[in-house]
Design a protein around this motif. Structure first.
Motif, PDB file in Angstrom:
ATOM      1  N   TYR A 114      54.991  -9.672  43.557  1.00 19.27           N
ATOM      2  CA  TYR A 114      54.797 -11.063  43.948  1.00 19.27           C
ATOM      3  C   TYR A 114      55.173 -11.229  45.414  1.00 19.27           C
ATOM      4  O   TYR A 114      56.189 -10.675  45.872  1.00 19.27           O
ATOM      5  CB  TYR A 114      55.671 -11.983  43.086  1.00 19.27           C
ATOM      6  CG  TYR A 114      55.443 -11.810  41.608  1.00 19.27           C
ATOM      7  CD1 TYR A 114      56.333 -11.073  40.836  1.00 19.27           C
ATOM      8  CD2 TYR A 114      54.326 -12.357  40.984  1.00 19.27           C
ATOM      9  CE1 TYR A 114      56.128 -10.896  39.481  1.00 19.27           C
ATOM     10  CE2 TYR A 114      54.108 -12.191  39.625  1.00 19.27           C
ATOM     11  CZ  TYR A 114      55.011 -11.455  38.874  1.00 19.27           C
ATOM     12  OH  TYR A 114      54.794 -11.274  37.539  1.00 19.27           O
ATOM     13  N   TRP A 115      54.357 -12.027  46.105  1.00 21.74           N
ATOM     14  CA  TRP A 115      54.523 -12.206  47.543  1.00 21.74           C
ATOM     15  C   TRP A 115      54.424 -13.674  47.919  1.00 21.74           C
ATOM     16  O   TRP A 115      53.676 -14.444  47.306  1.00 21.74           O
ATOM     17  CB  TRP A 115      53.432 -11.435  48.292  1.00 21.74           C
ATOM     18  CG  TRP A 115      53.582  -9.954  48.172  1.00 21.74           C
ATOM     19  CD1 TRP A 115      53.169  -9.166  47.144  1.00 21.74           C
ATOM     20  CD2 TRP A 115      54.210  -9.083  49.114  1.00 21.74           C
ATOM     21  NE1 TRP A 115      53.504  -7.848  47.385  1.00 21.74           N
ATOM     22  CE2 TRP A 115      54.142  -7.779  48.602  1.00 21.74           C
ATOM     23  CE3 TRP A 115      54.826  -9.283  50.352  1.00 21.74           C
ATOM     24  CZ2 TRP A 115      54.668  -6.668  49.268  1.00 21.74           C
ATOM     25  CZ3 TRP A 115      55.338  -8.181  51.027  1.00 21.74           C
ATOM     26  CH2 TRP A 115      55.263  -6.901  50.497  1.00 21.74           C
ATOM     27  N   GLY A 116      55.148 -14.038  48.941  1.00 20.36           N
ATOM     28  CA  GLY A 116      54.996 -15.351  49.537  1.00 20.36           C
ATOM     29  C   GLY A 116      53.856 -15.360  50.540  1.00 20.36           C
ATOM     30  O   GLY A 116      53.221 -14.331  50.792  1.00 20.36           O
ATOM     31  N   GLN A 117      53.632 -16.516  51.124  1.00 20.15           N
ATOM     32  CA  GLN A 117      52.520 -16.685  52.060  1.00 20.15           C
ATOM     33  C   GLN A 117      52.892 -16.256  53.469  1.00 20.15           C
ATOM     34  O   GLN A 117      52.020 -16.114  54.328  1.00 20.15           O
ATOM     35  CB  GLN A 117      52.052 -18.143  52.074  1.00 20.15           C
ATOM     36  CG  GLN A 117      52.879 -19.095  52.928  1.00 20.15           C
ATOM     37  CD  GLN A 117      54.263 -19.393  52.367  1.00 20.15           C
ATOM     38  OE1 GLN A 117      54.570 -19.070  51.221  1.00 20.15           O
ATOM     39  NE2 GLN A 117      55.117 -20.016  53.173  1.00 20.15           N
ATOM     40  N   GLY A 118      54.170 -16.074  53.722  1.00 20.23           N
ATOM     41  CA  GLY A 118      54.628 -15.636  55.035  1.00 20.23           C
ATOM     42  C   GLY A 118      55.083 -16.791  55.909  1.00 20.23           C
ATOM     43  O   GLY A 118      54.627 -17.929  55.763  1.00 20.23           O
ATOM     44  N   THR A 119      56.000 -16.481  56.812  1.00 23.56           N
ATOM     45  CA  THR A 119      56.471 -17.455  57.790  1.00 23.56           C
ATOM     46  C   THR A 119      56.512 -16.771  59.154  1.00 23.56           C
ATOM     47  O   THR A 119      56.986 -15.637  59.269  1.00 23.56           O
ATOM     48  CB  THR A 119      57.844 -18.027  57.387  1.00 23.56           C
ATOM     49  OG1 THR A 119      58.214 -19.097  58.259  1.00 23.56           O
ATOM     50  CG2 THR A 119      58.947 -16.986  57.380  1.00 23.56           C
ATOM     51  N   GLN A 120      56.004 -17.452  60.167  1.00 25.11           N
ATOM     52  CA  GLN A 120      55.854 -16.847  61.490  1.00 25.11           C
ATOM     53  C   GLN A 120      57.145 -16.948  62.287  1.00 25.11           C
ATOM     54  O   GLN A 120      57.708 -18.042  62.442  1.00 25.11           O
ATOM     55  CB  GLN A 120      54.735 -17.536  62.259  1.00 25.11           C
ATOM     56  CG  GLN A 120      54.551 -17.051  63.685  1.00 25.11           C
ATOM     57  CD  GLN A 120      53.967 -15.661  63.765  1.00 25.11           C
ATOM     58  OE1 GLN A 120      52.960 -15.367  63.116  1.00 25.11           O
ATOM     59  NE2 GLN A 120      54.570 -14.789  64.569  1.00 25.11           N
ATOM     60  N   VAL A 121      57.577 -15.824  62.800  1.00 27.06           N
ATOM     61  CA  VAL A 121      58.694 -15.780  63.745  1.00 27.06           C
ATOM     62  C   VAL A 121      58.152 -15.269  65.072  1.00 27.06           C
ATOM     63  O   VAL A 121      57.548 -14.194  65.122  1.00 27.06           O
ATOM     64  CB  VAL A 121      59.818 -14.863  63.245  1.00 27.06           C
ATOM     65  CG1 VAL A 121      60.899 -14.718  64.315  1.00 27.06           C
ATOM     66  CG2 VAL A 121      60.407 -15.402  61.950  1.00 27.06           C
ATOM     67  N   THR A 122      58.347 -16.044  66.102  1.00 26.65           N
ATOM     68  CA  THR A 122      57.908 -15.656  67.440  1.00 26.65           C
ATOM     69  C   THR A 122      59.115 -15.687  68.370  1.00 26.65           C
ATOM     70  O   THR A 122      59.821 -16.691  68.425  1.00 26.65           O
ATOM     71  CB  THR A 122      56.823 -16.591  67.966  1.00 26.65           C
ATOM     72  OG1 THR A 122      55.725 -16.596  67.047  1.00 26.65           O
ATOM     73  CG2 THR A 122      56.327 -16.132  69.333  1.00 26.65           C
ATOM     74  N   VAL A 123      59.341 -14.586  69.056  1.00 26.08           N
ATOM     75  CA  VAL A 123      60.498 -14.474  69.938  1.00 26.08           C
ATOM     76  C   VAL A 123      60.010 -14.283  71.360  1.00 26.08           C
ATOM     77  O   VAL A 123      59.304 -13.314  71.658  1.00 26.08           O
ATOM     78  CB  VAL A 123      61.400 -13.307  69.525  1.00 26.08           C
ATOM     79  CG1 VAL A 123      62.658 -13.267  70.411  1.00 26.08           C
ATOM     80  CG2 VAL A 123      61.783 -13.409  68.059  1.00 26.08           C
ATOM     81  N   SER A 124      60.383 -15.215  72.224  1.00 30.40           N
ATOM     82  CA  SER A 124      59.987 -15.112  73.630  1.00 30.40           C
ATOM     83  C   SER A 124      61.119 -14.484  74.438  1.00 30.40           C
ATOM     84  O   SER A 124      62.290 -14.667  74.135  1.00 30.40           O
ATOM     85  CB  SER A 124      59.650 -16.493  74.177  1.00 30.40           C
ATOM     86  OG  SER A 124      60.783 -17.327  74.144  1.00 30.40           O
ATOM     87  N   SER A 125      60.725 -13.770  75.469  1.00 34.43           N
ATOM     88  CA  SER A 125      61.728 -13.067  76.298  1.00 34.43           C
ATOM     89  C   SER A 125      62.249 -13.942  77.418  1.00 34.43           C
ATOM     90  O   SER A 125      61.749 -15.015  77.673  1.00 34.43           O
ATOM     91  CB  SER A 125      61.116 -11.793  76.871  1.00 34.43           C
ATOM     92  OG  SER A 125      59.956 -12.104  77.597  1.00 34.43           O
TER      93      SER A 125
END
Length: 125
Positions: A114-125
């Protein structure tokens, strides 16, 4: 029907901290080993961390050891991923996953049902 819903992903600055959550419904949460995986653009999905049914055992990818912490609250049917010292290379969609077939905690994506739909993590420098 088992459902997994991730939350907590957002745009962050490098060096910051973030906690992702994954709420599970549809079956007894403590019957599942839980895992977190991530997929960066143009790359394959990779294992990040996993935790046993009652939280007694945790496992991490070498690339995140010391910065990521997986935990769970069986009373809240939720698994967490604490991410510290964020790096731009942590940018990815993060997925939680659940499985109940195995005695030991799997660390490969094909073991999870079973899997979730995902959540976006974006890391800027």
């Amino acid at each position: 029907q088992v459902q997994l819903v991730e939350s907590g992903g957002r745009l962050m600055q490098a060096g910051g901290s973030l906690r992702l959550s994954c709420a599970v419904s549809g079956r007894t949460f403590s019957s599942f080993h839980m895992g977190w995986f991530r997929q960066a653009p143009g790359k394959e999905r990779e294992f990040v961390a996993a935790i046993s049914r009652f939280g007694g055992s945790t496992y991490y990818a070498d690339s995140v050891k010391g910065r990521f912490t997986i935990s769970r609250d069986n009373a809240k049917n939720t698994v967490y991923l604490q991410i510290n010292s964020l790096k731009p290379e942590d940018t990815a969609v993060y997925y939680c996953a659940a499985e109940s077939k195995y005695g030991s905690v799997p660390r490969t994506s094909d073991a999870y049902d079973y899997w979730g739909q995902g959540t976006q993590v974006t890391v800027s420098s």
